[in-house]
Design a protein around this motif. Structure first.
Motif, PDB file in Angstrom:
ATOM      1  N   ALA A   1     -16.996  -3.656   3.828  1.00 26.57           N
ATOM      2  CA  ALA A   1     -17.115  -2.211   4.040  1.00 26.57           C
ATOM      3  C   ALA A   1     -16.018  -1.463   3.300  1.00 26.57           C
ATOM      4  O   ALA A   1     -16.258  -0.398   2.707  1.00 26.57           O
ATOM      5  CB  ALA A   1     -17.072  -1.898   5.532  1.00 26.57           C
ATOM      6  N   ALA A   2     -14.807  -2.003   3.331  1.00 29.82           N
ATOM      7  CA  ALA A   2     -13.687  -1.361   2.637  1.00 29.82           C
ATOM      8  C   ALA A   2     -13.909  -1.360   1.126  1.00 29.82           C
ATOM      9  O   ALA A   2     -13.595  -0.375   0.444  1.00 29.82           O
ATOM     10  CB  ALA A   2     -12.384  -2.063   2.988  1.00 29.82           C
TER      11      ALA A   2
ATOM     12  N   VAL B   1       0.842  -1.199   0.000  1.00 33.83           N
ATOM     13  CA  VAL B   1       0.000   0.000   0.000  1.00 33.83           C
ATOM     14  C   VAL B   1       0.877   1.249   0.000  1.00 33.83           C
ATOM     15  O   VAL B   1       1.768   1.383   0.849  1.00 33.83           O
ATOM     16  CB  VAL B   1      -0.942   0.006   1.223  1.00 33.83           C
ATOM     17  CG1 VAL B   1      -1.736   1.308   1.285  1.00 33.83           C
ATOM     18  CG2 VAL B   1      -1.890  -1.193   1.156  1.00 33.83           C
ATOM     19  N   PRO B   2       0.654   2.188  -0.915  1.00 38.20           N
ATOM     20  CA  PRO B   2       1.490   3.398  -0.986  1.00 38.20           C
ATOM     21  C   PRO B   2       1.282   4.308   0.219  1.00 38.20           C
ATOM     22  O   PRO B   2       0.268   4.232   0.918  1.00 38.20           O
ATOM     23  CB  PRO B   2       1.029   4.070  -2.281  1.00 38.20           C
ATOM     24  CG  PRO B   2      -0.348   3.553  -2.515  1.00 38.20           C
ATOM     25  CD  PRO B   2      -0.356   2.158  -1.986  1.00 38.20           C
TER      26      PRO B   2
ATOM     27  N   GLU C   1      -3.999   4.964   5.996  1.00 36.79           N
ATOM     28  CA  GLU C   1      -5.089   4.374   6.773  1.00 36.79           C
ATOM     29  C   GLU C   1      -5.373   2.944   6.330  1.00 36.79           C
ATOM     30  O   GLU C   1      -5.667   2.080   7.155  1.00 36.79           O
ATOM     31  CB  GLU C   1      -6.355   5.228   6.657  1.00 36.79           C
ATOM     32  CG  GLU C   1      -6.349   6.466   7.527  1.00 36.79           C
ATOM     33  CD  GLU C   1      -6.194   6.137   9.005  1.00 36.79           C
ATOM     34  OE1 GLU C   1      -6.855   5.211   9.493  1.00 36.79           O
ATOM     35  OE2 GLU C   1      -5.382   6.809   9.678  1.00 36.79           O
ATOM     36  N   ILE C   2      -5.299   2.696   5.023  1.00 38.58           N
ATOM     37  CA  ILE C   2      -5.516   1.347   4.507  1.00 38.58           C
ATOM     38  C   ILE C   2      -4.378   0.436   4.947  1.00 38.58           C
ATOM     39  O   ILE C   2      -4.602  -0.709   5.353  1.00 38.58           O
ATOM     40  CB  ILE C   2      -5.622   1.353   2.969  1.00 38.58           C
ATOM     41  CG1 ILE C   2      -6.894   2.094   2.536  1.00 38.58           C
ATOM     42  CG2 ILE C   2      -5.622  -0.065   2.420  1.00 38.58           C
ATOM     43  CD1 ILE C   2      -8.181   1.378   2.894  1.00 38.58           C
TER      44      ILE C   2
ATOM     45  N   MET D   1      -2.533  -3.953   8.377  1.00 41.67           N
ATOM     46  CA  MET D   1      -1.486  -4.411   9.277  1.00 41.67           C
ATOM     47  C   MET D   1      -2.036  -4.756  10.660  1.00 41.67           C
ATOM     48  O   MET D   1      -1.596  -5.724  11.291  1.00 41.67           O
ATOM     49  CB  MET D   1      -0.378  -3.363   9.381  1.00 41.67           C
ATOM     50  CG  MET D   1       0.871  -3.866  10.088  1.00 41.67           C
ATOM     51  SD  MET D   1       1.664  -5.267   9.228  1.00 41.67           S
ATOM     52  CE  MET D   1       2.530  -4.396   7.927  1.00 41.67           C
ATOM     53  N   GLU D   2      -2.998  -3.995  11.134  1.00 40.38           N
ATOM     54  CA  GLU D   2      -3.573  -4.312  12.434  1.00 40.38           C
ATOM     55  C   GLU D   2      -4.308  -5.640  12.404  1.00 40.38           C
ATOM     56  O   GLU D   2      -4.246  -6.429  13.354  1.00 40.38           O
ATOM     57  CB  GLU D   2      -4.510  -3.183  12.887  1.00 40.38           C
ATOM     58  CG  GLU D   2      -3.763  -1.910  13.269  1.00 40.38           C
ATOM     59  CD  GLU D   2      -4.539  -1.048  14.235  1.00 40.38           C
ATOM     60  OE1 GLU D   2      -5.013  -1.573  15.260  1.00 40.38           O
ATOM     61  OE2 GLU D   2      -4.673   0.154  13.956  1.00 40.38           O
TER      62      GLU D   2
END
Length: 270
Positions: A189-190, A49-50, A55-56, A61-62
């Motif tokens: 949702a994403a 992810v750039p 946030e993405i 990662m979480e």
């Protein structure tokens, strides 16, 4: 960086150790539907992810880190289902009833190779493979893969739930099933938040596609059959960019016409 807190994400208790169930739990660790798969999948997706989509990256990662905690829970559950043998008993193997039961119904390598602990393998003892991991670099494609991963993971967890009567194992699995529910919903949702992304990749100019077949369901039966009039053969396509149709025959492209083989490949029979 990663930090480890020396406590389980959720309590793991086993009232009645069951070596056979320990073997089954290995599928949830190192199988195609297991936690190693999703932990690495989300992690490698995050790596791609750039910076402008921090946030993405954090989101992925979480969740990946949470899945590492699930591996620890399941590994603890495997060990607790196998525990009870002393070092002397392990050396004398079948003289101990727990080892004997393990060898008859469980995964022998859990005793022979891991001293009655979990391993990064599936329920048949096949080592985990990175081939299970989907991290294409296209966020929409990866999120669809994540929905599938959590769906099959939840199916596995619910099946494991039905294979045990141990209250502690049921409680652990109830937690893992709940997290699978959340993860499925968060990926959906994403995807919705991404806006227009279909077909994946949405950046490819659809004018370059073959316009005759890009929304046509193609029948591959030998005998021609009528349009079954199903949602995938008529009406607007889900991406809103085309109308479904039905093609009763494959277009046909003639017989294969291969060029001469490369000499260095030694494919000719001589």
């Amino acid at each position: 960086m990663f930090y480890h807190d020396d406590q389980l994400q959720f309590e793991v208790e086993v009232e009645n150790p069951d070596p056979h169930f320990a073997k089954m739990l290995q599928q949830a660790i190192g199988g195609a539907e297991g936690e190693i798969r999703v932990a690495l999948q989300y992690m490698f997706q995050a790596f791609a992810v750039p910076a402008e989509k921090q946030e993405i990256r954090q989101f992925l990662m979480e969740t990946a880190t949470e899945e590492l905690g699930h591996i620890e829970m399941l590994a603890t559950a495997v060990a607790k289902n196998l525990e009870g043998a002393s070092e002397d008993a392990r050396e004398s193997a079948r003289e101990d009833p727990i080892i004997d039961e393990m060898m008859r119904t469980g995964q022998p390598r859990q005793a022979l190779s891991a001293g009655l602990h979990a391993m990064p393998v599936d329920s048949n003892g096949v080592p985990f493979t990175g081939n299970y991991v989907v991290a294409s670099g296209n966020l929409a494609a990866d999120l669809y893969a994540n929905v599938m991963a959590e769906s099959t993971g939840r199916v596995l967890a619910t099946r494991l739930y039905e294979f045990t009567d141990d209250p502690g194992m049921k409680e652990m699995l109830e937690y893992l099933i709940a997290r699978d529910t959340m993860h499925q919903n968060q990926w959906h949702a994403a995807l919705e938040d991404l806006g227009e992304h279909r077909p994946v990749p949405a950046s490819f100019d659809q004018e370059q596609e073959n316009q005759e077949y890009n929304y046509s369901f193609m029948s591959t039966t030998r005998e021609e059959r009528d349009d079954p009039k199903q949602p995938w053969t008529q009406g607007e396509a889900p991406d809103g960019k085309g109308e479904f149709s039905y093609t009763p025959r494959q277009p046909g492209g003639g017989a294969p016409d291969l060029k001469a083989v490369i000499d260095e490949m030694y494919n000719e029979v001589q």
